[in-house]
Design an enzyme around this catalytic site. Structure first.
Site, PDB file in Angstrom:
ATOM      1  N   GLY A 157     -99.550 -58.677 -40.031  1.00 22.74           N
ATOM      2  CA  GLY A 157     -99.542 -58.318 -38.389  1.00 22.74           C
ATOM      3  C   GLY A 157    -100.742 -58.362 -37.810  1.00 22.74           C
ATOM      4  O   GLY A 157    -101.122 -58.881 -36.955  1.00 22.74           O
ATOM      5  N   MET A 158    -101.839 -57.839 -38.554  1.00 21.54           N
ATOM      6  CA  MET A 158    -103.081 -57.581 -37.981  1.00 21.54           C
ATOM      7  C   MET A 158    -104.030 -58.079 -38.825  1.00 21.54           C
ATOM      8  O   MET A 158    -105.380 -58.391 -38.392  1.00 21.54           O
ATOM      9  CB  MET A 158    -103.197 -56.102 -37.910  1.00 21.54           C
ATOM     10  CG  MET A 158    -103.213 -55.251 -39.005  1.00 21.54           C
ATOM     11  SD  MET A 158    -103.506 -53.464 -38.840  1.00 21.54           S
ATOM     12  CE  MET A 158    -103.564 -52.824 -40.678  1.00 21.54           C
TER      13      MET A 158
ATOM     14  N   ASP B  43     -93.767 -49.427 -47.761  1.00 18.94           N
ATOM     15  CA  ASP B  43     -93.597 -50.960 -47.558  1.00 18.94           C
ATOM     16  C   ASP B  43     -93.539 -51.578 -48.956  1.00 18.94           C
ATOM     17  O   ASP B  43     -93.778 -52.477 -49.276  1.00 18.94           O
ATOM     18  CB  ASP B  43     -94.542 -51.485 -46.929  1.00 18.94           C
ATOM     19  CG  ASP B  43     -93.903 -52.879 -46.235  1.00 18.94           C
ATOM     20  OD1 ASP B  43     -92.775 -53.274 -46.119  1.00 18.94           O
ATOM     21  OD2 ASP B  43     -94.890 -53.759 -45.973  1.00 18.94           O
TER      22      ASP B  43
END
Lengths: 854, 192
Positions: free
Chosen positions: A104-105, A218
């Site tokens: 995502g980043m 995660d």
């Protein structure tokens, strides 16, 4: 709000305040109770409760939670473009080779040292261009900080970090040249045991991280790589979280707009529900990973429908026969160097238990640590007992009830049943001394005649406690002697203790209890009603004695089938106990359990189950479990499992409570007789009738040494044996036992009882089987009369019996009468069973057959 | 400074139960709060957290000489400003979405992200009118929502301002949220 007018809103708000104070599982019952007269009100309240639940995740706790997704709008520009570094770009001491991953980043590049110091490949993680907001920078620095904490052979190591020329942070990690653990296992066709060994390394890495107070959050195959030489490496602590430090504030809230960062298949229930994250969250995810390693890809949110992993394999095996996807199960098995059958067998038992324990919905129910999970797997690999197995029997009791939501009982092949369930009042016997001390203190305060009072009190109590066959293991009592004593005591109570009603009431309860143990229910009820009346008129007396009186009378009412009355008394006892004790006191627990029993006896399984669940969960929170009470709870729960048609569970629970009681009480005890009866009965109904017969005989032997021959439990046990014999075709022996049971019943003061009509029903079934329809009809009618008198027109038993009689009438050519009875039966049964229930359909078929012949 | 003194004085009157003083403090702080809020909102960076509590706190530091006041005063100040904050936010978000819409070219449809944002602004605006309704129906619950949700006040602070015990406030909060949510779900509300 405009849905309701002012008055209604007030009304709802008041109820809402009450209901929000209750635990969630009681809310439903409360709602039903307060809104019986007003279905509209019920609907509105339910809607509001739904809102209460939804509002939680909708609003969050602060405005920031609520508005978080708005921020880009406030800033007002479009989403950042994807930028990647060219090959050869120099960042710090590293030269970029190629992009190997992005999240995502961040982006991850395969890179190598630029200074030629040594040729080592590293994974370089940078922030995406344009994603350099404060929040993301913070998270990035945070990940680096997390990694810096972790030095473990199974975790990719942090090597270095710094700033790019543009001032962006980056860090270099050990480059792991590997493939996801699931692919690795499949490619190598690793068998279950080899997969388990590999998995233990994952557990070790996670355990290590947890010890450093890091929760990964995660875990998934793409973050768990295995190198060529078979080493497991954990990667990507991008959304990890350090527990209990100031950084915990930086976790990104999950919002309605769905800024979910975790992967749904592996997300623990508390992540989905946005609740507290802990190390248990990783344990759950490890469970999902293990399940996938053993049985193939897993759907999201599997905790919502817990299923034994072995069954999972088995199911996909069965589905194959129906679908075209015929090689899925085969493929899964082949990848594990097994066949589907073999795989199923291998998972069954220990591995099932381990997985289910890891995958529990409630974090507290899972393995306490990754290490414990690993140890259990190690135990399995070393053929040692697995700890998850032990906990799961206990866990199931708590859980199974809720698994069977709307299932209503089917009453087996023979129409009626006898199963003895124990109303929990036995615990009181254990604390009699304490009670007596308290009473005596009270009595001392009433100064006059103190000594006499004590004397009488202890004299009677000792006497009666000894007379209670359930309390003390004794030879069968000389009933005559006890009976005389009781009668004399009764006379004295009504004459001598006239002016001291408190003592008298207390004695009445002791005597009532004794009569009940001896099987004289009418006497018992008479005395207990007297006592209860006293306590009722003394509204200020809110003490143990009153609670005991209510409970004992309630239990005796239940013996004679007055279930609603029993329930009411149990509820009064519950209220008294609630005012006297804290929430998890053993008396509160047993009160709840008793109410559950009463509800269950009225066929209200749903509600009963709620009470049992509460009681059991409280029980589990007590520092020392009361084993007697626990055994009793197992007993009641087994009855409900049976009612819900879960024979396997019912049998297992009964075996457990039997073994507890054998330890507590020895083999030769009336309680053991009851347990054996239940076990035999359940085996019988589970189609293991042959197996049940010796157990019935053993039970009968025990009961005969401890109970008087006209004791209703003894008689019921004779009746049960007879029924089992009859259904295995041994009609002659069955007939003689039935006759003996009826003869014994004639010795009893009452001529109707729930047990008697059960036996009559079973006897009539036997007569039907041997085609003696005339006799069967008249016996059925006798049972029907009894049940009508005891339970009233609308009880399910009444419906069943009417159906049976109707069937016989049709078989013998009396169609009109038959149809009428069957119609009545259907009307009754429709209110008890769903439309497609076999019990109801049987009767409807009978009706059809009858009409065809008409 | 004159203004600061006035706020301080009114605040202590408000603390002693003077309802008018409450209103006066509100009027005095509103403009300043608006200024502060707009500055902060306009300067937002992606990824930053919208922290209304910080806004109110900033206003407090600017408008009140905090060295002379204890946390009880701050609680009262927060209580006053949380309502002001609500109005300021609603106005701001309304104008923002209006700008966005106006600035959008015809051939350039809103992307999904922008739509989700729009929806969220709608959510906030309907939240606002739900708070209004709640205030009208049960002022105590409505104010609690303002204090807690907008002002970010702690239960302890609210307890200081309202005099209710913390357990009572927690129960009220549960109720308030239900009614708030129910008002937002109410179809009549959505046209608001």
């Amino acid at each position: 709000m405009a849905d309701f007018d002012e008055k209604r809103r007030k009304q709802l708000d008041t109820l809402l305040q009450q209901v929000l104070d209750l635990p969630e599982q009681e809310q439903q019952a409360f709602l039903k109770e307060v809104t019986t007269q007003d279905p509209g009100l019920y609907k509105d309240l339910k809607k509001l409760l739904q809102y209460a639940r939804e509002s939680d995740s909708f609003f969050g706790e602060t405005l920031s939670d609520f508005l978080l997704p708005l921020l880009p709008l406030l800033e007002g520009d479009e989403s950042p473009s994807e930028f990647t570094f060219e090959e050869g770009t120099i960042i710090g001491n590293y030269r970029i080779k190629k992009l190997i991953g992005k999240g995502g980043m961040g982006q991850v590049y395969l890179s190598e040292r630029n200074d030629g110091a040594f040729k080592k490949e590293v994974a370089l993680k940078c922030i995406k261009k344009g994603m350099d907001s404060e929040e993301i920078l913070r998270r990035f620095r945070y990940e680096r900080q997390v990694l810096a904490r972790l030095q473990h052979p199974n975790i990719a190591t942090l090597l270095d970090g710094g700033l790019t020329d543009e001032g962006q942070p980056y860090f270099a990690m050990e480059f792991v040249d590997g493939i996801p653990i699931t692919d690795y296992c499949d490619q190598k066709k690793l068998a279950v045991r080899e997969r388990l060994k590999l998995f233990t390394h994952v557990c070790e890495a996670v355990q290590y991280a947890h010890q450093q107070l890091v929760v990964h959050r995660d875990l998934k195959p793409s973050n768990i790589l295995v190198t060529k030489n078979g080493t497991v490496k954990l990667l990507d602590f991008g959304i990890a979280r350090i527990l209990d430090d100031e950084h915990s504030l930086f976790t990104v809230p999950v919002t309605k707009a769905g800024l979910r960062l975790m992967t749904p298949e592996y997300a623990a229930p508390e992540q989905v529900k946005n609740e507290q994250i802990s190390t248990a969250t990783d344990i759950y995810t490890l469970g999902v990973l293990l399940l996938e390693l053993l049985t193939g890809p897993v759907p999201a949110a599997i905790w919502k429908s817990p299923e034994k992993p072995s069954a999972r394999v088995f199911r996909s095996l069965n589905n194959n026969e129906l679908s075209n996807d015929s090689n899925l199960a085969d493929q899964i098995a082949v990848n594990r160097s097994a066949t589907p059958k073999k795989l199923n067998l291998e998972l069954k038992g220990d591995l099932d238990s381990i997985l289910l324990t890891a995958l529990r919905e409630e974090p507290a129910e899972r393995f306490k640590s990754a290490e414990m999970l690993k140890d259990d797997i190690q135990n399995y690999l070393n053929h040692l007992p697995v700890s998850a197995r032990k906990s799961s029997a206990r866990y199931r009791i708590k859980k199974f009830v809720s698994r069977h939501k709307a299932v209503v009982a089917a009453l087996g092949a023979a129409i009626l049943l006898t199963i003895v369930f124990v109303v929990v009042i036995s615990y009181q016997l254990k604390i009699t001394t304490e009670e007596r001390d308290r009473t005596e203190q009270a009595l001392q305060r009433a100064e006059h005649e103190r000594e006499t009072a004590e004397e009488v009190s202890s004299f009677l109590e000792n006497l009666f406690s000894a007379a209670n066959p359930m309390a003390v293991r004794t030879e069968r009592l000389d009933t005559l002697r006890v009976g005389q004593l009781l009668e004399r005591g009764e006379e004295r109570l009504y004459s001598e203790f006239k002016d001291r009603p408190e003592i008298r009431a207390r004695m009445l309860v002791v005597m009532g209890r004794t009569y009940r143990s001896l099987g004289d229910r009418q006497k018992s009820i008479k005395l207990l009603e007297d006592a209860v009346e006293f306590y009722r008129n003394q509204s200020h007396i809110y003490n143990d004695d009153a609670a005991l009186a209510y409970t004992t009378l309630g239990a005796t009412y239940i013996d004679v089938g007055k279930n609603p009355e029993g329930e009411k008394l149990f509820r009064s006892a519950y209220n008294i106990n609630r005012s006297l004790y804290s929430d998890d006191h053993i008396r509160i627990i047993s009160s709840l359990n008793n109410i559950g029993s009463a509800l269950q006896n009225q066929g209200n399984f749903e509600e009963a189950k709620n009470y049992y669940t509460d009681a059991l969960s409280m029980m589990r929170r007590l520092p020392e479990a009361d084993s007697t009470l626990y055994a009793n709870m197992l007993n009641t729960n087994s009855v409900i499992a049976y009612r819900l048609n879960d024979f396997e569970t019912a049998i297992e629970l009964t075996r457990e409570s039997l073994s507890i009681n054998q330890i507590l009480l020895g083999n030769d005890h009336p309680r053991i007789g009851r347990e054996l009866n239940n076990l035999a009965f359940l085996l019988d109904r589970n189609g293991q009738t042959e197996e049940s017969i010796p157990i019935y005989r053993e039970m009968l032997a025990i009961n005969m040494t401890h109970l008087n021959e006209d004791h209703p439990i003894l008689i019921a046990s004779v009746g049960n044996l007879a029924d089992a014999l009859s259904r295995t075709g041994q009609h002659e022996e069955a007939e003689s036992h039935f006759q003996r049971a009826f003869a014994l019943y004639r010795l009893r003061p009452e001529n109707q009882s729930p047990e008697l009509s059960v036996m009559l029903g079973n006897y009539a079934s036997m007569l039907t089987r041997i085609n003696n329809l005339t006799a069967a009809e008249s016996i059925y009618r006798e049972a029907l009369q009894a049940d009508l008198a005891i339970f009233g027109e609308t009880h399910s038993r009444v419906g069943i019996l009417k159906g049976r009689i109707g069937g016989i009438l049709c078989q013998t050519g009396r169609y009109a009468d038959g149809i009428q009875l069957i119609d009545e039966a259907i009307a009754v049964l429709q209110s008890h069973f769903p439309q497609d229930h076999p019990r109801l359909m049987d009767v409807q078929n009978a009706s059809q057959n009858c009409s065809d012949n008409d | 400074m004159q203004q600061t003194n006035a706020i301080t004085r009114y605040l202590s009157d408000a603390k002693n139960g003077d309802g008018d003083a409450f209103r006066l403090v509100y009027e005095l702080v509103y403009d300043d709060l608006k200024k502060i809020a707009h500055q902060r909102l306009a300067g937002f960076k992606r990824g930053e957290t919208l922290n209304t509590t910080a806004l109110v706190h900033e206003a407090y530091l600017k408008l009140i000489d905090s060295s002379q006041h204890d946390w009880q005063d701050r609680a009262h100040f927060f209580a006053v400003t949380s309502r002001a904050m609500r109005f300021i936010l609603v106005d701001y978000l309304r104008s923002k979405t209006a700008q966005k819409r106006g600035g959008n070219r015809e051939d350039e449809p809103l992307n999904n992200l922008a739509l989700a944002m729009e929806e969220r602004v709608e959510d906030f605006i309907s939240l606002n009118s739900a708070i209004e309704k709640l205030l009208e129906w049960n002022e105590r619950l409505g104010k609690l929502v303002e204090y807690r949700f907008i002002g970010g006040m702690t239960y302890e602070e609210i307890s200081e301002v309202t005099g209710f015990s913390e357990p009572t406030l927690k129960r009220d909060w549960a109720r308030a949220r239900v009614w708030l949510y129910s008002a937002m779900k109410d179809p009549e509300n959505s046209t608001d």
